[in-house]
Motif scaffolding. Structure first.
Motif, PDB file in Angstrom:
ATOM      1  N   ILE A  27      52.542  38.830  35.102  1.00 44.76           N
ATOM      2  CA  ILE A  27      52.451  39.113  36.599  1.00 44.76           C
ATOM      3  C   ILE A  27      51.379  38.667  37.395  1.00 44.76           C
ATOM      4  N   LEU A  28      52.154  38.411  38.754  1.00 48.89           N
ATOM      5  CA  LEU A  28      50.390  37.317  39.555  1.00 48.89           C
ATOM      6  C   LEU A  28      50.399  38.933  40.492  1.00 48.89           C
ATOM      7  N   VAL A  29      49.292  38.960  41.191  1.00 47.46           N
ATOM      8  CA  VAL A  29      48.980  40.458  42.156  1.00 47.46           C
ATOM      9  C   VAL A  29      49.063  39.101  43.435  1.00 47.46           C
ATOM     10  N   PHE A  30      49.236  39.457  44.465  1.00 49.36           N
ATOM     11  CA  PHE A  30      48.936  39.104  45.958  1.00 49.36           C
ATOM     12  C   PHE A  30      48.112  39.954  46.661  1.00 49.36           C
ATOM     13  N   PHE A  31      46.798  39.345  47.504  1.00 51.58           N
ATOM     14  CA  PHE A  31      46.507  40.131  48.173  1.00 51.58           C
ATOM     15  C   PHE A  31      45.718  39.033  49.014  1.00 51.58           C
ATOM     16  N   ASP A  32      46.027  38.732  50.536  1.00 53.02           N
ATOM     17  CA  ASP A  32      45.781  38.271  51.561  1.00 53.02           C
ATOM     18  C   ASP A  32      45.574  37.424  51.738  1.00 53.02           C
ATOM     19  N   GLY A  33      47.148  36.549  50.928  1.00 55.31           N
ATOM     20  CA  GLY A  33      47.699  35.778  50.702  1.00 55.31           C
ATOM     21  C   GLY A  33      47.302  34.463  49.524  1.00 55.31           C
ATOM     22  N   LYS A  34      46.908  35.774  48.818  1.00 57.94           N
ATOM     23  CA  LYS A  34      45.651  34.030  47.600  1.00 57.94           C
ATOM     24  C   LYS A  34      46.563  34.856  46.572  1.00 57.94           C
ATOM     25  N   ILE A  35      46.320  34.351  45.718  1.00 53.43           N
ATOM     26  CA  ILE A  35      46.551  34.926  44.039  1.00 53.43           C
ATOM     27  C   ILE A  35      45.681  36.050  43.297  1.00 53.43           C
ATOM     28  N   GLN A  36      45.263  36.589  43.563  1.00 53.22           N
ATOM     29  CA  GLN A  36      44.881  37.972  43.567  1.00 53.22           C
ATOM     30  C   GLN A  36      43.863  37.436  41.339  1.00 53.22           C
ATOM     31  N   ALA A  37      44.823  38.091  41.127  1.00 52.90           N
ATOM     32  CA  ALA A  37      45.107  38.076  39.582  1.00 52.90           C
ATOM     33  C   ALA A  37      46.014  37.534  38.969  1.00 52.90           C
ATOM     34  N   GLU A  38      45.942  37.625  38.084  1.00 55.42           N
ATOM     35  CA  GLU A  38      47.157  37.424  36.644  1.00 55.42           C
ATOM     36  C   GLU A  38      46.676  37.978  35.767  1.00 55.42           C
ATOM     37  N   PHE A  39      48.349  38.879  35.169  1.00 55.75           N
ATOM     38  CA  PHE A  39      48.306  39.087  34.555  1.00 55.75           C
ATOM     39  C   PHE A  39      48.849  38.835  32.930  1.00 55.75           C
ATOM     40  N   SER A  40      49.010  38.853  31.945  1.00 54.81           N
ATOM     41  CA  SER A  40      49.817  39.008  31.218  1.00 54.81           C
ATOM     42  C   SER A  40      50.761  40.011  30.136  1.00 54.81           C
ATOM     43  N   ARG A  41      51.389  40.172  29.625  1.00 51.66           N
ATOM     44  CA  ARG A  41      51.623  40.817  29.367  1.00 51.66           C
ATOM     45  C   ARG A  41      51.378  42.126  28.254  1.00 51.66           C
ATOM     46  N   ARG A  42      50.602  41.678  27.726  1.00 52.86           N
ATOM     47  CA  ARG A  42      49.527  42.719  27.010  1.00 52.86           C
ATOM     48  C   ARG A  42      48.465  42.718  28.101  1.00 52.86           C
ATOM     49  N   GLU A  43      48.355  43.042  28.698  1.00 51.63           N
ATOM     50  CA  GLU A  43      46.833  42.206  29.633  1.00 51.63           C
ATOM     51  C   GLU A  43      46.884  43.800  30.530  1.00 51.63           C
ATOM     52  N   PHE A  44      48.991  43.975  30.379  1.00 51.87           N
ATOM     53  CA  PHE A  44      48.880  45.284  31.460  1.00 51.87           C
ATOM     54  C   PHE A  44      48.632  46.642  31.954  1.00 51.87           C
ATOM     55  N   ASP A  45      47.985  46.711  32.541  1.00 51.95           N
ATOM     56  CA  ASP A  45      47.469  48.355  33.120  1.00 51.95           C
ATOM     57  C   ASP A  45      48.281  48.927  33.873  1.00 51.95           C
ATOM     58  N   SER A  46      48.180  50.336  34.300  1.00 60.96           N
ATOM     59  CA  SER A  46      48.633  50.105  36.384  1.00 60.96           C
ATOM     60  C   SER A  46      46.979  50.589  36.980  1.00 60.96           C
ATOM     61  N   TRP A  47      46.402  50.754  36.166  1.00 60.82           N
ATOM     62  CA  TRP A  47      45.263  50.761  36.934  1.00 60.82           C
ATOM     63  C   TRP A  47      44.675  49.253  37.388  1.00 60.82           C
ATOM     64  N   ASP A  48      44.613  48.518  36.547  1.00 60.11           N
ATOM     65  CA  ASP A  48      43.999  47.413  36.627  1.00 60.11           C
ATOM     66  C   ASP A  48      43.932  46.498  37.421  1.00 60.11           C
ATOM     67  N   ILE A  49      45.934  46.566  37.472  1.00 56.49           N
ATOM     68  CA  ILE A  49      46.665  45.484  38.733  1.00 56.49           C
ATOM     69  C   ILE A  49      46.391  46.127  39.428  1.00 56.49           C
ATOM     70  N   GLY A  50      46.597  47.590  40.138  1.00 63.21           N
ATOM     71  CA  GLY A  50      46.290  48.491  41.255  1.00 63.21           C
ATOM     72  C   GLY A  50      45.733  48.255  41.986  1.00 63.21           C
ATOM     73  N   ARG A  51      44.309  48.010  41.283  1.00 60.60           N
ATOM     74  CA  ARG A  51      42.563  47.291  41.808  1.00 60.60           C
ATOM     75  C   ARG A  51      43.423  46.485  41.972  1.00 60.60           C
ATOM     76  N   THR A  52      43.153  45.398  41.614  1.00 61.20           N
ATOM     77  CA  THR A  52      43.540  44.167  42.237  1.00 61.20           C
ATOM     78  C   THR A  52      44.319  44.273  43.837  1.00 61.20           C
ATOM     79  N   MET A  53      45.748  44.970  43.500  1.00 63.73           N
ATOM     80  CA  MET A  53      46.257  45.157  44.429  1.00 63.73           C
ATOM     81  C   MET A  53      45.759  45.514  45.819  1.00 63.73           C
ATOM     82  N   GLY A  54      44.083  46.064  45.936  1.00 62.07           N
ATOM     83  CA  GLY A  54      43.804  46.694  46.707  1.00 62.07           C
ATOM     84  C   GLY A  54      42.589  45.702  47.139  1.00 62.07           C
ATOM     85  N   GLY A  55      42.418  44.283  46.170  1.00 61.47           N
ATOM     86  CA  GLY A  55      41.728  42.753  46.661  1.00 61.47           C
ATOM     87  C   GLY A  55      39.899  42.934  45.880  1.00 61.47           C
TER      88      GLY A  55
END
Lengths: 347, 515
Positions: free
Chosen positions: B478-506
């Motif tokens: 998953i690539l997380v977009f925030f403010d036009g940038k790739i804020q973070a990249e997660f590989s499948r074993r790192e998936f965690d909704s709380w962590d991804i959610g936080r990067t979605m918020g910047g």
């Protein structure tokens, strides 16, 4: 499964016929109120349209331009454009057709001469149609405004050319030089002088061809896609700009062919104001045909009959004038446009 | 008190029962969910209540009195108001004029007294905590969420006691959804009753007090929300067990072990600084699903537009874009298609379909020049129709007739048609955007299966979605977009909704990436 589509187009056809009959009925009721017998009016209209070879020829002569202007409205309509400019386009087409003799006065072969004139008329009208198409595509100018404005400009330009460039010095009328006889189209003998000949078959063939073309060609599909949802068409790589320009060029070109009917077939020269508002009646023709290309044939014939009958109403009745014909035309448009009358109950 | 009660209500269209023998009741001062798949009859039931359709059988009780509702104006006078899925606002007119339409306060000679109206509206807005004050802006300048609030204020101004909301969250972004429900709860606290038509189980479970489930025109049952759960409701809705996560296999492919990317984007930026997309670089590998996450408006749409139609972004964006090693930075959709790219666009209605054309005509959109569908220079509709019939079977598209207008199909089936079209030329790269937005639970499974199948065949898939659950369920990365940038990249074993959610918020990705 086929039956569903048949039903939809059949229903549209039935709606159009019902609408036209309602309009006709209301129009006849009006003359009943004035004290004329509706039956008599119907008889006059029928006699005037089909009563003799000459009458039928004249009816076709009125119908032919409406076939073309009906197409000129219906085709861009499928791409989402409302072409009010057929009047200007046919004026420019006719002017171009009359100029052909100046450009090529010594053509010997009638086939070549007529082909040349057809190209002139088509391109003349086509350019006039392509201008609003171009403005719409590049600048987003609304085609209703630009086509209306171009109607006036066409009137001005054609008047200038008629009076100062192509003027017949021996005529007191505002008309251009007479074309050499190689450019004249033949009329059927049986029409006793009505200026319509084999051309009518070519025009009918053109309608059928365009019907086929619009439905089966890739261009026709793309045109429909743009008219239906220009954003989706864009996402899938169809350029609405190209479609708008090409559909308006085609529409203008088809309208320009009215010049062949008039200049080559009838007066053999360009006369200012020759058009009996064919461009505007074309809108009504396309409307009654409900955008169905083949439907333009009966629709144009209906309006042709009413145009032809207008004069006879003046002569043969005491209480109604030619205006009744226009009233009936208006009521037919209303009857067809009043779609709600037929659809409300279904919901 | 039962403020609304349906007793054996039926509504027929021809021989088809849209509602059959409906019986359920809504308690005053609650949020009541009405759920069911598309076509289950929810909207019809509410249109009967709002007086749009006359009922054909049974009766409706309002405040425990039998009432024959004649028309919407009558319904409004009985205190019932409805916010339709497509707002009924005059876009060019001001908010104020839209709200008071039909109930204008007038002074002498019938002149509209807008001052009085505005004061009253301000009072309503404050007393219900709606925080709205743009009374004199034209509606067209408001966001979708604000327009919805205007619709709600309109109902409050008309003194509605029962507010019916038809799929209110279908058009909203996540923040607006939250705000909407905060507002609805406040209205409930003030004693209003809210009927929420929805097919999103999550929000129904979170925000309603009771929920009535409909299926095929009938009521399956009414549950107290806190006594039920997602699986039970889904089973009631669909009539069989439904899984919310992908149950099929997730193949491990050789290409994933030693990836050789098929698509590269390097240093993609939009030209105008106030627009999104800043220095985006990534690669896409065969046999993977690359999820693109982010709150709407953080550049995902622009990225998809660039990827699927680079030529339209020629003057708006800079950057390099390669497919199979060849530059396609200025390619047209047709060129991309020939290079093996398939697309399911973001919004199926506005970008994907010709609503007043049948399935055949829709199926060839974008492939009208495909040699398989051309014979002697013209479109060969027999060939197209035959192919559509195959696809109808393959994707279980309903109704199964090629002559059905796209506009008459349910959202899920429209989406299946788009999937079928995108996959028709057997693309090696697939862009899929919001494949299940507003789609029935049953159809979601089908669509997810189709996407996973492509991945398992070794195709490279990019999945754009605003549903984090969907992304986490399907994606390999998953690539997380925030403010036009790739804020973070997660590989499948790192998936965690709380962590991804936080990067979605910047926010930043948790250090180390492993918890």
């Amino acid at each position: 499964m086929k039956a569903i589509t048949m039903n939809a187009s059949m229903r549209a056809l039935v709606k159009s016929i019902l609408g036209a009959m309602l309009g006709l009925f209301l129009g006849l009721m009006i003359c009943w109120f004035t004290g004329e017998s509706p039956i008599k009016i119907l008889k006059i209209l029928f006699q005037s349209a089909f009563g003799s070879g000459y009458d039928f020829g004249m009816t076709l002569f009125y119908t032919a331009p409406l076939l073309l202007t009906g197409l000129a409205v219906a085709i861009p309509f499928k791409s989402g454009l409302f072409n009010i400019g057929a009047e200007g386009q046919l004026t420019m087409g006719a002017l171009a057709a009359s100029a052909v003799a100046v450009v090529a006065p010594n053509v010997q072969s009638p086939v070549l001469a007529i082909a040349l004139a057809v190209v002139f008329a088509f391109v003349g009208g086509g350019i006039w149609g392509a201008i609003p198409g171009f403005l719409k595509a590049k600048r987003g100018s609304h085609e209703v405004i630009t086509t209306i404005m171009l109607n006036f400009i066409a009137a001005g330009v054609s008047a200038y050319f008629t009076l100062y460039v192509l003027k017949d010095p021996n005529s007191a009328q505002a008309e251009t030089l007479l074309l050499p006889s190689v450019y004249h189209l033949k009329a059927f003998e049986c029409f006793n002088g009505a200026p319509m000949g084999p051309l009518i078959f070519w025009l009918l063939a053109l309608v059928v061809f365009l019907y086929f073309w619009m439905w089966h060609s890739v261009w026709g599909y793309e045109l429909k896609a743009v008219g239906e949802n220009e954003k989706a068409a864009g996402v899938y790589g169809i350029s609405k700009q190209k479609i708008w320009m090409s559909s308006m060029f085609l529409a203008g070109g088809v309208a320009g062919l009215v010049g062949i009917i008039e200049v080559l077939g009838n007066s053999h020269r360009f006369k200012i104001g020759f058009s009996a508002d064919y461009g505007f009646v074309g809108i009504a023709v396309a409307l009654v045909a409900r955008g169905n290309i083949l439907g333009i044939i009966p629709s144009a014939l209906l309006f042709g009959i009413l145009q032809k009958g207008a004069g006879s109403l003046d002569l043969e009745t005491d209480k109604v004038t030619r205006d009744l014909s226009y009233i009936i035309q208006g009521l037919i448009i209303l009857g067809v446009a009043a779609e709600g009358l037929w659809t409300r109950k279904r919901k | 008190m039962k403020i609304i009660e349906f007793k054996n209500v039926s509504k027929q269209f021809g021989t088809f029962f849209a509602n059959q023998d409906l019986s359920f009741s809504v308690e005053s001062g609650t949020i009541h969910g009405l759920i069911g798949e598309n076509g289950a009859g929810k909207s019809t039931a509410m249109k009967v209540l709002f007086g749009i359709y006359p009922l054909d059988g049974g009766e409706i009780l309002i405040s425990e009195k039998p009432s024959l509702i004649k028309n919407p104006i009558h319904a409004m006078s009985l205190g019932i108001g409805m916010v339709h899925q497509h707002f009924m606002l005059a876009e060019t007119e001001t908010v104020l004029d839209n709200i008071i339409l039909g109930h204008e306060p007038t002074s002498f000679f019938g002149i509209i007294n807008r001052e009085v109206a505005q004061k009253e509206l301000q009072k309503i807005s404050e007393s219900y905590g709606l925080h709205f004050s743009k009374w004199n802006e034209p509606v067209s300048r408001l966001s979708v969420g604000e327009q919805q609030r205007v619709e709600i204020i309109k109902l409050l101004y008309q003194k509605s006691e029962v507010l019916i909301l038809d799929e209110p969250t279908a058009v909203l972004i996540p923040q607006e959804v939250k705000e909407l429900f905060t507002n609805l709860r406040r209205l409930k606290d003030e004693g209003k009753t809210i009927i929420l038509i929805s097919h999103k189980l999550k929000e129904v479970l979170e925000y309603t007090d009771a929920v009535t489930v409909m299926r095929r025109g009938k009521v399956v049952g009414t549950k107290v929300t806190r006594d039920t759960n997602e699986d039970e409701l889904a089973e009631m809705m669909v009539g069989r067990k439904v899984s919310f996560t992908y149950q099929g296999e997730r193949k491990i492919l050789a290409s994933q072990v030693k990836p050789k990317s098929v698509l590269q984007v390097k240093n993609l930026s939009t030209v105008k600084t106030n627009e999104p997309l800043k220095d985006i670089s990534f690669e896409l590998n065969p046999g993977e699903i690359l999820g693109i996450a982010g709150v709407q408006g953080n550049g995902q749409s622009e990225l998809l537009r660039f990827l699927s139609h680079p030529s339209s972004m020629a003057s708006k964006a800079n950057g390099e874009y390669y497919i199979q090693g060849r530059s396609v930075s200025h390619a047209s959709p047709l060129e991309l298609r020939n290079k093996g790219v398939g697309l399911v666009p973001e919004d199926r209605i506005s970008e994907g379909l010709l609503l007043q054309q049948d399935m055949t005509e829709n199926f060839i959109l974008g492939q009208q020049e495909d040699p398989r569908y051309i014979s002697r220079g013209f479109i060969n509709r027999k060939a197209v129709t035959a192919q559509v019939q195959n696809k109808i079977k393959e994707f279980d598209i309903r109704p199964p007739y090629t002559t059905v207008w796209a506009g008459k199909m349910s959202g899920g089936n429209q989406q299946k048609l788009l999937m079928a079209r995108a996959l028709d030329p057997d693309p090696s790269i697939l862009f899929v955007a919001h494949p299940t937005r507003g789609v029935d639970v049953g159809a979601i499974e089908k669509i997810h299966d189709a996407i996973m199948q492509e991945r398992n065949k070794g195709k490279a898939v990019m999945l754009f979605s605003s549903e984090l659950d969907e992304l986490m369920d399907l994606s390999d990365r998953i690539l997380v977009f925030f403010d036009g940038k790739i804020q973070a990249e997660f590989s499948r074993r790192e998936f965690d909704s709380w962590d991804i959610g936080r990067t979605m918020g910047g926010g930043d990705k948790a250090a180390g990436g492993e918890q």
